[in-house]
Design an enzyme around this catalytic site. Structure first.
Site, PDB file in Angstrom:
ATOM      1  N   GLU A 282       0.821  -1.216   0.000  1.00  0.00           N
ATOM      2  CA  GLU A 282       0.000   0.000   0.000  1.00  0.00           C
ATOM      3  C   GLU A 282       0.849   1.257   0.000  1.00  0.00           C
ATOM      4  O   GLU A 282       0.420   2.306  -0.470  1.00  0.00           O
ATOM      5  CB  GLU A 282      -0.913   0.020   1.238  1.00  0.00           C
ATOM      6  N   HIS A 303       8.529 -26.781  -1.554  1.00  0.00           N
ATOM      7  CA  HIS A 303       7.964 -27.957  -2.211  1.00  0.00           C
ATOM      8  C   HIS A 303       6.821 -27.586  -3.152  1.00  0.00           C
ATOM      9  O   HIS A 303       6.133 -28.465  -3.673  1.00  0.00           O
ATOM     10  CB  HIS A 303       7.497 -28.956  -1.152  1.00  0.00           C
ATOM     11  N   LYS A 417     -14.283  -0.363  -3.869  1.00  0.00           N
ATOM     12  CA  LYS A 417     -15.385  -0.003  -2.965  1.00  0.00           C
ATOM     13  C   LYS A 417     -16.476   0.730  -3.737  1.00  0.00           C
ATOM     14  O   LYS A 417     -17.661   0.466  -3.547  1.00  0.00           O
ATOM     15  CB  LYS A 417     -14.875   0.900  -1.835  1.00  0.00           C
TER      16      LYS A 417
END
Ligand code: PA5
Length: 443
Positions: A282, A303, A417
């Protein structure tokens, strides 16, 4: 054993030269100066910089008192928050906890998290767990208007009030939010909840050393005085480590290493990496720039991701967090039959094997042209977790200024948003609703 975290960058040289890093010294010093003088962009969000040293004993005692009250009255405390309003607490609690604490603790409040997703099953499972249990809530939102925690809080508040009545529920709810504004502040005032303030000049992702992080960490049973003391040590003296880290990662970025993998060899550090991803992602990912912060848990991910890291596109570098001392010792036993062929490490402790995995991996990845930064942490105690938090915060500010971005805003997180509210027909989003319907028609 050193008494602080250290940063080493020798294994970064090869893909870049030492000169390329030292050439950035003046720039890094200037960025540090900009941060410390408060003369850069976003300087109204520098409250975290001298926060640790300004926390008073009275403030810590008050947080501890609230934590103890919740610990003794509740079997579970649900910490509701998202992003910077939960990741720091989660990171510190995981780093310091017994890995199987949820299955072992009998007499202490268990900290659970909610409001960091919109998973219906998640919320239903949590509410089922809490049915007829003594639980409390710490609801955290700086803006006081974030949808995810607001939904979780509405549901759990309702459940708690139905279970114990409004008056007792009000005593079991603590709100941490802005001093004056936001829906949560208004609600807390109206309902008479105990509250703590997130200072105006501390952004969410830099707020772990405020009550946002300290209260949940104390509820989980950890020593917040020691954690803050560790952060104060770094506040007083971490510029060398900060400069080394910021300079090296910026030199690597400019040389085409666009992805930083934060590597741990200790499962307790998984969420520290999640917190770090938010802090750096951010802060730096804007204006079309920024190192992409990713994280892996080794040896687990060797792995699964090991092939890519060893051999894939050479645009990555690694920052390994290496923990010195473990909290416990487990010796690998001798077995006369040796059917599993492990007698060659019998008598060694498990961490010795882990350390050899770490060293072997670092050498292999450097050979595979993955430059390597190393951060050593003496042990996973409150003090060193506090050091790590402050170190990463300060290095983030310096690094962001070197990148020539404002490290303290996050304009990009609003886009989703707006669409979500438009799709949900939230009042005030009528125009956006029309626009999004148009986009959906064309899609
Ligand atoms: O770093 C940030 O500012 C954000 O990630 C916020 O922490 C997150 O969106 C939660 O915001 P709030 O605390 O206002 O609910």
């Amino acid at each position: 054993m050193s008494n602080s975290i250290q940063v080493f960058n020798k294994s970064a040289f090869g893909e870049i030269t030492e000169q390329q890093v030292t050439a950035l010294r003046d720039e890094a010093m200037a960025a540090l100066d900009t941060l410390e003088q408060g003369s850069g962009e976003g300087n109204d969000f520098l409250g975290w910089l001298h926060l640790p040293g300004s926390i008073t004993d009275e403030q810590l005692a008050d947080i501890e008192e609230t934590a103890n009250r919740l610990r003794t009255t509740c079997e579970y405390v649900v910490v509701i928050g998202i992003g910077g309003s939960y990741l720091g607490a989660k990171a510190a609690i995981e780093a310091l906890s017994d890995c199987f604490a949820p299955y072992k603790q009998q007499h202490t409040a268990k900290v659970l998290f909610a409001g960091n997703n919109i998973g219906e099953d998640y919320l239903n499972d949590l509410m089922t767990l809490l049915a007829d249990r003594r639980f409390g809530i710490v609801v955290i939102s700086k803006s006081g208007t974030t949808t995810e925690p607001a939904i979780a809080f509405r549901l759990l508040k309702d459940q708690l009030e139905k279970q114990v009545g409004k008056a007792i529920a009000a005593k079991r709810i603590v709100a941490i939010t802005d001093a004056r504004k936001g829906a949560l502040r208004n609600l807390a005032t109206q309902e008479g909840y105990k509250t703590y303030v997130i200072p105006d000049n501390v952004g969410g992702r830099f707020s772990v050393l405020t009550p946002v992080g300290l209260l949940p960490i104390a509820i989980a049973g950890f020593d917040i005085k020691a954690l803050v003391a560790g952060a104060v040590e770094m506040e007083n003296d971490c510029n060398e480590q900060v400069l080394t880290y910021a300079q090296t990662r910026n030199a690597l970025y400019r040389a085409g290493k666009k992805i930083e993998l934060l590597v741990n060899f200790n499962p307790k550090l998984h969420y520290l990496a999640e917190w770090w991803k938010q802090l750096y992602g951010e802060s730096e990912g804007k204006d079309g720039k920024g190192i992409f912060p990713a994280a892996v848990d080794f040896s687990t991910d060797l792995h699964s991701m090991g092939q890519w890291i060893q051999d894939g596109e050479r645009t990555i570098f690694e920052t390994v967090i290496s923990v010195g001392e473990q909290q416990s010792r487990v010796i690998i036993p001798h077995d006369d039959a040796d059917l599993d062929g492990l007698n060659y490490i019998a008598g060694k402790d498990v961490d010795y094997v882990n350390k050899m995995a770490e060293l072997g991996t670092r050498l292999a990845h450097v050979d595979g042209h993955v430059p390597n930064l190393l951060i050593t942490v003496p042990a996973l105690t409150e003090r060193y977790v506090g050091q790590l938090i402050y170190f990463f915060e300060k290095a983030c500010g310096v690094s962001g200024y070197m990148l020539k971005v404002n490290p303290f805003n996050q304009p990009g997180v609003e886009a989703y948003k707006k669409n979500m509210f438009a799709l949900l027909n939230k009042p005030g989003y009528e125009l956006a609703s029309q626009e999004i319907q148009e986009k959906l028609r064309k899609a």
